[in-house]
Design an enzyme around this catalytic site. Structure first.
Site, PDB file in Angstrom:
ATOM      1  CE  LYS A  13     -11.043  19.053 -47.566  1.00 39.88           C
ATOM      2  NZ  LYS A  13     -12.020  19.761 -46.766  1.00 39.88           N
TER       3      LYS A  13
ATOM      4  CG  ASN B  47      -8.094  18.168 -44.718  1.00 41.07           C
ATOM      5  OD1 ASN B  47      -8.693  19.145 -45.170  1.00 41.07           O
ATOM      6  ND2 ASN B  47      -8.235  16.959 -45.212  1.00 41.07           N
TER       7      ASN B  47
ATOM      8  CD  GLN C 172      -4.627  -3.419  -9.671  1.00 45.61           C
ATOM      9  OE1 GLN C 172      -3.932  -3.832  -8.756  1.00 45.61           O
ATOM     10  NE2 GLN C 172      -5.314  -4.226 -10.459  1.00 45.61           N
TER      11      GLN C 172
ATOM     12  CG  HIS D 223     -21.389  37.446 -30.056  1.00 37.87           C
ATOM     13  ND1 HIS D 223     -22.171  36.840 -29.104  1.00 37.87           N
ATOM     14  CD2 HIS D 223     -21.118  38.687 -29.589  1.00 37.87           C
ATOM     15  CE1 HIS D 223     -22.386  37.689 -28.108  1.00 37.87           C
ATOM     16  NE2 HIS D 223     -21.742  38.816 -28.369  1.00 37.87           N
TER      17      HIS D 223
ATOM     18  CG  ASN E 248      -1.998  -1.107   1.065  1.00 37.46           C
ATOM     19  OD1 ASN E 248      -2.096  -1.753   0.009  1.00 37.46           O
ATOM     20  ND2 ASN E 248      -2.758  -1.336   2.115  1.00 37.46           N
TER      21      ASN E 248
ATOM     22  CB  SER F 290      -8.705  15.273 -49.172  1.00 38.99           C
ATOM     23  OG  SER F 290      -9.705  14.465 -49.753  1.00 38.99           O
TER      24      SER F 290
ATOM     25  CD  GLU G 221      -9.761  18.803 -38.552  1.00 39.10           C
ATOM     26  OE1 GLU G 221     -10.326  17.709 -38.634  1.00 39.10           O
ATOM     27  OE2 GLU G 221      -9.452  19.486 -39.534  1.00 39.10           O
TER      28      GLU G 221
END
Ligand code: ARG
Length: 470
Positions: A290, A292, A329, A163, A117, A284, A297
């Site tokens: 593309k 990415n 554990q 916003h 312990n 892509s 992300e």
């Protein structure tokens, strides 16, 4: 199925007649994951045995044999030559069993005045302290790279948003420095958690302490802890140090995720504010145009995983009576995965921020749209013409409407057109309608003028070198 020859019976199952069922062995074993804290377990054992010998609880001869044997095991594990056994349950019993094979009976003295312990509480605490230290250094590197980008972009103008609508033009450097402040606080939280966790549970034994004349100050010192924990029941039964680390990590992941989200937006052709090189993007399989921002992300996506680790561990702990229960554990996989994920995301973000190239003219063009200097106009009507701000706000609103009718920017209206709305307006107004004027004028403390941002970056350059643990 019963296995009466289970190896663990040799070490701790003296009073059991029969072996464990296979499923019991499976649910009970933690060696599949707690082998990751092998080094910390060995460090804890070496400190313990050193102290036992100094206190004359075991002989010098036995202590030397145990320490040498533990070092052999350390090398076997580091070299990938150690055979971990599920039957031996966990890292603690795997190491101890191997020690028996290596040095014989003396191995049995290592566990004097100790329990699994306090052993596991110590090893795990050392592991989390290492993870916390790695995170501190990565957050520091992230701050450094953000400050450098910010310092190069004090006068790069972008739209500031509320916003997600263009609100007022700001310095891109200022925007990045906002994250420096957030990561600075994250660094503070990790430093606090490090200081609080840096106490030694070793010597609490099973829960109540021990009748052997141990020296807990000494083992604390040998393991680099500031002091021993004061209460043996607390020492073996809380995991708040791991929860606090995961909590600081979760907060920092939330900041990383917001930054990642902005990288995703800025990379999109609709914004077109930054470029990331091939090192941090993917193509892509079907759409050749593309590029990415997958790394960003994934940082955003993996945030949920770290938050999940925090909630997982909070939930494991929430109804456990003092002291140890085997539920605990379950602390390790959550914490290991949380730490791995956190560190990977920090590294990816450091990489992306260093790599990122702002597209200055695109940002500048966007900053000029959406009547971003309307507040400057209202401030001018108030400050120069002495109008109450509410009236200035109203007149500015009418000028915005007029500009919209003409499909023009505020700075493209003629003085005559403006005077039709309010005759008091004079040519001085044109000095505040430009985007650059707007940014340069915001010199209040913490404001967005290039001069303020340069000062913030310079201050952080000094501060970041002084961010040291403890
Ligand atoms: N593998 C255990 C853990 O991770 C070690 C502690 C075992 N102690 C006990 N009383 N069964 O927590």
């Amino acid at each position: 199925m019963r296995d009466e020859t289970s190896k663990s019976s040799g070490l701790i199952r003296g009073r059991f007649g029969e072996g464990m069922s296979e499923v019991m062995e499976q649910i009970n074993a933690s060696i599949g994951f707690d082998q990751r804290m092998a080094m910390q377990d060995i460090d804890g054992s070496i400190a313990h045995v050193t102290m036992l010998c100094e206190q004359k609880i075991i002989s010098e001869e036995d202590a030397t044999a145990i320490k040498d044997g533990l070092e052999v095991i350390r090398t076997e594990i580091t070299d990938g030559k150690f055979a971990f056994s599920v039957e031996l349950e966990d890292i603690h019993m795997n190491v101890e069993s191997r020690l028996h094979e290596l040095i014989g009976a003396a191995a049995g003295r290592l566990h004097t005045a100790r329990s699994r312990n306090d052993q596991v509480a110590t090893g795990f605490r050392l592991w989390v302290r290492d993870a916390n230290d790695r995170a501190l250094s990565l957050v520091q590197q992230l701050i450094e790279v953000l400050v450098e980008q910010a310092a190069e972009n004090t006068a790069t103008i972008m739209p500031g948003y509320t916003h997600l609508q263009s609100a007022q033009p700001v310095s891109f450097g200022h925007h990045l420095m906002a994250y420096v402040e957030m990561f600075g606080r994250d660094h503070g939280r990790l430093s606090d958690s490090r200081a609080r966790m840096n106490e030694s549970p070793l010597g609490a034994a099973a829960l109540a302490g021990t009748s052997f004349p141990i020296d807990r100050e000494r083992t604390a010192e040998l393991l680099g802890f500031a002091r021993p924990m004061r209460n043996s029941l607390d020492a073996v039964s809380d995991r708040d140090f791991a929860i606090e680390y995961l909590s600081a990590a979760s907060m920092c992941m939330t900041h990383l995720s917001r930054l990642a989200e902005e990288i995703v937006l800025w990379m999109s052709p609709q914004f077109g504010f930054i470029e990331l090189s091939d090192a941090w993007t993917t193509g892509s399989s079907i759409m050749p145009q593309k590029r990415n921002p997958d790394a960003a992300e994934l940082v955003r996506g993996k945030t949920g995983r770290v938050h999940g680790s925090l909630f997982g561990l909070l939930t494991v702990m929430k109804a456990l009576p003092l002291t140890f229960s085997k539920d605990m554990q379950e602390d390790k996989e959550r914490t290991f995965d949380g730490a791995d994920t956190f560190e990977l995301c920090l590294k990816a973000t450091i990489g992306m921020i260093g790599d990122m190239k702002p597209r200055v003219s695109e940002m500048r063009a966007a900053a000029g749209t959406g009547h971003a200097t309307a507040t400057d106009l209202a401030d001018w009507l108030t400050g120069v013409l002495g109008m109450p701000f509410r009236e200035a706000h109203h007149i500015t609103g009418r000028l915005v409407r007029l500009a919209d009718e003409w499909g023009a920017g505020l700075d493209e209206l003629s003085l005559e057109q403006m005077r039709e709305v309010d005759a008091r307006i004079n040519e001085g107004v044109f000095a505040v309608l430009g985007v650059e004027d707007s940014v340069t004028s915001r010199r209040s403390l913490g404001g967005t003028s290039p001069e303020c941002v340069a000062r913030q970056a310079a201050e952080w350059r000094d501060r970041v070198g002084q961010l040291r643990v403890e």
